[in-house]
Design an enzyme around this catalytic site. Sequence first.
Site, mmCIF file in Angstrom:
data_model
loop_
_atom_site.group_PDB
_atom_site.id
_atom_site.type_symbol
_atom_site.label_atom_id
_atom_site.label_comp_id
_atom_site.label_asym_id
_atom_site.label_seq_id
_atom_site.Cartn_x
_atom_site.Cartn_y
_atom_site.Cartn_z
ATOM 1 N N ASP A 1 43.247 40.245 38.789
ATOM 2 C CA ASP A 1 43.507 40.990 40.030
ATOM 3 C C ASP A 1 44.898 40.760 40.634
ATOM 4 O O ASP A 1 45.026 40.504 41.842
ATOM 5 C CB ASP A 1 42.432 40.669 41.074
ATOM 6 C CG ASP A 1 41.028 41.016 40.594
ATOM 7 O OD1 ASP A 1 40.878 41.396 39.431
ATOM 8 O OD2 ASP A 1 40.083 40.898 41.387
ATOM 9 N N ASP B 1 40.364 44.767 40.601
ATOM 10 C CA ASP B 1 39.339 45.121 41.565
ATOM 11 C C ASP B 1 39.494 46.633 41.746
ATOM 12 O O ASP B 1 40.600 47.120 42.016
ATOM 13 C CB ASP B 1 39.672 44.367 42.867
ATOM 14 C CG ASP B 1 38.457 43.963 43.664
ATOM 15 O OD1 ASP B 1 37.373 43.794 43.082
ATOM 16 O OD2 ASP B 1 38.609 43.788 44.893
ATOM 17 N N HIS C 1 37.569 49.476 43.550
ATOM 18 C CA HIS C 1 36.459 49.890 44.398
ATOM 19 C C HIS C 1 36.474 51.389 44.707
ATOM 20 O O HIS C 1 37.536 51.948 45.013
ATOM 21 C CB HIS C 1 36.539 49.162 45.749
ATOM 22 C CG HIS C 1 36.395 47.676 45.667
ATOM 23 N ND1 HIS C 1 35.427 47.052 44.922
ATOM 24 C CD2 HIS C 1 37.088 46.676 46.281
ATOM 25 C CE1 HIS C 1 35.532 45.744 45.079
ATOM 26 N NE2 HIS C 1 36.544 45.486 45.889
ATOM 27 N N SER D 1 31.451 46.030 49.609
ATOM 28 C CA SER D 1 32.185 44.836 50.067
ATOM 29 C C SER D 1 33.010 45.115 51.326
ATOM 30 O O SER D 1 33.547 44.184 51.919
ATOM 31 C CB SER D 1 33.104 44.312 48.959
ATOM 32 O OG SER D 1 34.215 45.148 48.772
ATOM 33 N N HIS E 1 40.023 47.547 50.491
ATOM 34 C CA HIS E 1 41.099 47.054 49.622
ATOM 35 C C HIS E 1 40.849 47.543 48.211
ATOM 36 O O HIS E 1 39.704 47.843 47.841
ATOM 37 C CB HIS E 1 41.167 45.517 49.645
ATOM 38 C CG HIS E 1 39.918 44.894 49.092
ATOM 39 N ND1 HIS E 1 38.784 44.719 49.855
ATOM 40 C CD2 HIS E 1 39.604 44.449 47.848
ATOM 41 C CE1 HIS E 1 37.834 44.192 49.100
ATOM 42 N NE2 HIS E 1 38.299 44.018 47.874
ATOM 43 N N ALA F 1 41.836 36.036 43.512
ATOM 44 C CA ALA F 1 42.170 34.887 44.337
ATOM 45 C C ALA F 1 41.355 33.685 43.849
ATOM 46 O O ALA F 1 40.226 33.835 43.401
ATOM 47 C CB ALA F 1 41.834 35.176 45.804
ATOM 48 N N LYS G 1 36.674 46.302 37.560
ATOM 49 C CA LYS G 1 35.412 45.694 38.005
ATOM 50 C C LYS G 1 35.111 46.082 39.442
ATOM 51 O O LYS G 1 35.997 46.530 40.168
ATOM 52 C CB LYS G 1 35.471 44.177 37.861
ATOM 53 C CG LYS G 1 36.510 43.549 38.750
ATOM 54 C CD LYS G 1 36.519 42.052 38.569
ATOM 55 C CE LYS G 1 37.636 41.441 39.357
ATOM 56 N NZ LYS G 1 37.565 41.748 40.799
ATOM 57 N N GLU H 1 28.608 44.399 44.524
ATOM 58 C CA GLU H 1 29.800 43.556 44.588
ATOM 59 C C GLU H 1 29.925 42.804 43.272
ATOM 60 O O GLU H 1 28.914 42.420 42.669
ATOM 61 C CB GLU H 1 29.704 42.574 45.761
ATOM 62 C CG GLU H 1 30.897 41.615 45.895
ATOM 63 C CD GLU H 1 32.251 42.317 46.085
ATOM 64 O OE1 GLU H 1 32.682 43.059 45.179
ATOM 65 O OE2 GLU H 1 32.888 42.090 47.138
ATOM 66 N N CYS I 1 37.680 35.807 42.866
ATOM 67 C CA CYS I 1 37.585 36.385 41.525
ATOM 68 C C CYS I 1 38.045 35.443 40.430
ATOM 69 O O CYS I 1 37.519 35.489 39.320
ATOM 70 C CB CYS I 1 38.319 37.723 41.501
ATOM 71 S SG CYS I 1 37.428 38.954 42.495
HETATM 72 C C1 VGL Z 1 38.668 39.511 45.589
HETATM 73 C C2 VGL Z 1 37.857 39.465 47.724
HETATM 74 C C3 VGL Z 1 37.383 40.751 47.599
HETATM 75 C C4 VGL Z 1 39.430 38.816 44.506
HETATM 76 C C5 VGL Z 1 38.197 40.789 45.437
HETATM 77 O O1 VGL Z 1 40.003 39.500 43.626
HETATM 78 O O2 VGL Z 1 39.458 37.563 44.510
HETATM 79 N N1 VGL Z 1 38.488 38.848 46.733
HETATM 80 N N2 VGL Z 1 37.552 41.398 46.444
HETATM 81 ZN ZN ZN Z 2 37.206 43.472 46.255
#
Ligand code: VGL
Ligand code: ZN
Length: 193
Positions: A15, A57, A59, A65, A76, A136, A101, A108, A140
């Site tokens: 990500d 990510d 979405h 989420s 996001h 992060a 993903k 989620e 993830c």
């Molecule tokens: C993530 C919060 C929400 C990540 C993804 O990629 O770590 N964190 N969606």
């Molecule tokens: Zn996310």
Amino acid sequence: MPIKLTPSDALLLVDVQNDFCPGGALAVADGDAVVPVLNAWIESARQGGAKVFASRDWHPPDHVSFAERGGLWPPHCVQNTPGAAFHVDLELPEDAVVVSKADQADHEAYSAFDSGDLAEQLGAAGIRRLWVGGLATDYCVKASALDGTQIPGLDVHVIINAIRAVDVSPGDGEAALDAMREAGAILEDAAPA
Ligand code: VGL
Ligand code: ZN
């Protein structure tokens, strides 16, 4: 000792997307600092014949989420928006495999292993070591590394200078490191050869 990557190694870039970098919708402090570090690993992968996977990510606009649906996060990484694009400085190879993903509105998914067939692809390619970096640490990266440790015959190495945490609560990033270590992941601070 610098790490030399081989065809039985794979790099998983988690990500590395605009929305997780400074200025993005869910910015991780210093998130873009992972980019030059990961570029060095990408170059090492190219030289050693290692595979490169890049998760994103991805979405739909009404994803569960998001806060308006009761989730934890502001909107996001909405599919096909600039925030969902990989950081412009990330030097993704042409043959990198993109793993999308969390692309189902009602589900989620933090782990790159959750959607699609990453585990099967690693198995089919004979991958023995998975090198994980990106964003992060406490979501993830952690979820992906933990899932990786469940795969028989796969060693998971987390590149600790190539990850950054959201730290919704102070210490979340540190706790994630502990969880990954306890699950058998190797926290790696070496540089690529
Ligand atoms: C993530 C919060 C929400 C990540 C993804 O990629 O770590 N964190 N969606
Ligand atoms: Zn996310």
